[in-house]
Design a protein around this motif. Sequence first.
Motif, PDB file in Angstrom:
ATOM      1  N   LYS A   1      -9.179  -0.024   3.712  1.00 41.00           N
ATOM      2  CA  LYS A   1      -8.653  -1.388   3.867  1.00 41.00           C
ATOM      3  C   LYS A   1      -7.852  -1.500   5.155  1.00 41.00           C
ATOM      4  O   LYS A   1      -8.008  -2.453   5.922  1.00 41.00           O
TER       5      LYS A   1
ATOM      6  N   HIS B   1      -1.953  -7.232  -6.897  1.00 38.78           N
ATOM      7  CA  HIS B   1      -2.266  -7.114  -5.471  1.00 38.78           C
ATOM      8  C   HIS B   1      -3.773  -7.198  -5.237  1.00 38.78           C
ATOM      9  O   HIS B   1      -4.250  -7.941  -4.374  1.00 38.78           O
ATOM     10  N   HIS B   2      -4.522  -6.453  -6.013  1.00 38.59           N
ATOM     11  CA  HIS B   2      -5.956  -6.408  -5.766  1.00 38.59           C
ATOM     12  C   HIS B   2      -6.673  -7.647  -6.265  1.00 38.59           C
ATOM     13  O   HIS B   2      -7.664  -8.070  -5.662  1.00 38.59           O
TER      14      HIS B   2
ATOM     15  N   HIS C   1       0.831  -1.207   0.000  1.00 38.36           N
ATOM     16  CA  HIS C   1       0.000   0.000   0.000  1.00 38.36           C
ATOM     17  C   HIS C   1       0.865   1.256   0.000  1.00 38.36           C
ATOM     18  O   HIS C   1       0.600   2.211  -0.741  1.00 38.36           O
TER      19      HIS C   1
ATOM     20  N   GLU D   1      -6.323  -9.973  -3.376  1.00 43.17           N
ATOM     21  CA  GLU D   1      -7.269  -9.660  -2.292  1.00 43.17           C
ATOM     22  C   GLU D   1      -8.690 -10.071  -2.672  1.00 43.17           C
ATOM     23  O   GLU D   1      -9.413 -10.677  -1.881  1.00 43.17           O
TER      24      GLU D   1
HETATM   25 FE   LIG Z   1      -4.435  -3.967  -0.529  1.00 41.35          FE
END
Ligand SMILES: [Fe+2]
Length: 209
Positions: A130, A59-60, A21, A63
């Motif tokens: 988040k 990354h997303h 992040h 998730e």
């Molecule tokens: Fe994240």
Amino acid sequence: MEAIAIQPREMTCHTILYAAHDAFRRDVDRLAAAAAAGKGRASHVRAGWENFKDLFRVHHDLEERVLWPRVERAVAGRRAELAALAEVRAEHAGIEPLIGRVDAAMDDGGDLRPAVADLRAALEMLLRHKETGALTLAESVLADEEWRAFAAEAGRSCETRTPQFVPWVVDGIAPIQRSRFLTALPAPVRELNRVMWEPHYRKRRLWSV
Ligand SMILES: [Fe+2]
């Protein structure tokens, strides 16, 4: 070269997610600075932007596909928690059009700054939600075995990106954070980063103008 997975432990998962992040924030700040200086289309800036987009999506995707469904199962029936997760997912979906606006501004030769500012604001809102909501919830409801399963899946999904990801995270960060992140990694990964990945990353000169 054979791909190496990070295969993090539970605490390492948190370290890696939070460090990513901060690296996203750093990259968009660099893009904003380049745009303000009229250098937003310099070749190394564009290369940094392409690298950002690639790692942001990896990354997303991880998730969305692997982490949030586990958290949703763990809080099944708890409306407030499910709503908080849905909000994060919606905010994430809202980032892609803003990335598209930056791409369009890069291509059409206009002022990059408004598109970059809007992306920066939306990204910050998403990451804060988040960090203060969904990840905190994940930490409180996922058992160790769930984190191990997440870590294994993350390792499998992202192993080809590890040589790109590790030096990118530590690019320009404070020595204490750099040390905290690197010591959270397995020793062979740390060594590969030192002798191969980071030298290669530096040669790319991402974001230099
Ligand atoms: Fe994240």
